[in-house]
Design a protein around this motif. Sequence first.
Motif, short mmCIF file in Angstrom:
data_model
loop_
_atom_site.label_atom_id
_atom_site.label_comp_id
_atom_site.label_asym_id
_atom_site.label_seq_id
_atom_site.Cartn_x
_atom_site.Cartn_y
_atom_site.Cartn_z
N ALA A 46 -44.52 -3.48 -6.34
CA ALA A 46 -44.84 -2.57 -7.65
C ALA A 46 -44.95 -3.40 -8.86
O ALA A 46 -45.70 -3.26 -9.66
N PHE A 47 -44.19 -4.57 -8.74
CA PHE A 47 -44.02 -5.52 -9.67
C PHE A 47 -45.51 -6.45 -9.61
O PHE A 47 -46.03 -6.32 -11.08
N PHE A 48 -45.92 -6.65 -8.75
CA PHE A 48 -47.64 -7.32 -8.60
C PHE A 48 -48.55 -6.31 -9.03
O PHE A 48 -49.47 -6.91 -9.93
N ARG A 49 -48.24 -4.98 -8.56
CA ARG A 49 -49.35 -4.06 -9.22
C ARG A 49 -49.21 -3.99 -10.82
O ARG A 49 -50.40 -4.00 -11.52
N GLU A 50 -47.92 -4.04 -11.36
CA GLU A 50 -47.74 -3.92 -12.82
C GLU A 50 -48.59 -5.23 -13.40
O GLU A 50 -49.32 -5.02 -14.58
N VAL A 51 -48.18 -6.48 -13.09
CA VAL A 51 -48.68 -7.57 -13.62
C VAL A 51 -50.52 -7.37 -13.41
O VAL A 51 -51.13 -7.81 -14.13
N MET A 52 -51.00 -7.08 -12.37
CA MET A 52 -52.41 -6.66 -12.13
C MET A 52 -53.04 -5.85 -13.32
O MET A 52 -53.93 -6.26 -13.99
N GLU A 53 -52.21 -4.87 -13.37
CA GLU A 53 -52.61 -3.92 -14.61
C GLU A 53 -52.56 -4.56 -15.73
O GLU A 53 -53.83 -4.29 -16.68
N GLN A 54 -51.75 -5.39 -16.05
CA GLN A 54 -51.56 -6.13 -17.42
C GLN A 54 -52.87 -7.06 -17.54
O GLN A 54 -53.36 -7.02 -18.59
N ASP A 55 -53.05 -7.76 -16.32
CA ASP A 55 -54.29 -8.64 -16.57
C ASP A 55 -55.56 -7.85 -16.65
O ASP A 55 -56.68 -8.27 -17.30
N SER A 56 -55.54 -6.58 -16.02
CA SER A 56 -57.08 -5.86 -16.05
C SER A 56 -57.21 -5.43 -17.75
O SER A 56 -58.20 -5.39 -18.20
N ALA A 57 -55.70 -5.01 -18.27
CA ALA A 57 -55.95 -4.59 -19.64
C ALA A 57 -56.36 -5.58 -20.39
O ALA A 57 -57.17 -5.67 -21.40
N ARG A 58 -55.75 -7.05 -20.05
CA ARG A 58 -56.09 -8.19 -21.02
C ARG A 58 -57.83 -8.47 -20.74
O ARG A 58 -58.40 -8.71 -21.80
N ALA A 59 -58.41 -8.21 -19.46
CA ALA A 59 -59.58 -8.62 -19.50
C ALA A 59 -60.56 -7.69 -19.94
O ALA A 59 -61.41 -8.00 -20.88
N LYS A 60 -60.39 -6.29 -20.09
CA LYS A 60 -60.82 -5.21 -20.93
C LYS A 60 -60.99 -5.66 -22.29
O LYS A 60 -61.89 -5.49 -23.11
N ARG A 61 -59.53 -5.89 -22.88
CA ARG A 61 -59.69 -6.25 -24.30
C ARG A 61 -60.51 -7.37 -24.65
O ARG A 61 -61.03 -7.41 -25.75
N CYS A 62 -60.45 -8.56 -23.90
CA CYS A 62 -61.43 -9.67 -24.08
C CYS A 62 -62.81 -9.21 -24.12
O CYS A 62 -63.61 -9.59 -25.17
#
Length: 80
Positions: A46-62
């Motif tokens: 679940a922690f890794f999924r959370e980190v993955m979601e954060q990176d996905s959001a970061r990529a989308k913002r870029c």
Amino acid sequence: MATGETGFEDVFYDLISVQYHSLKAGHDYGQYVRDAENAGLEDIAAFFREVMEQDSARAKRCHEFLGRLQGTEQGGPATQ
């Protein structure tokens, strides 16, 4: 004027770099999720999924920032 190793201040490059690394990391985290699940460690998965979601959001913002800067001279090489 802040410059990096190349002597350029290039916000486009910086955004693309952050986007690339976020997407690459997100790809790698998929394996980490599977490893944790296979080990029966759902809280870590679940922690890794959370980190993955954060990176996905970061990529989308870029991506959104790059779209905003497209067609402008803002964010380009400082030597312009």
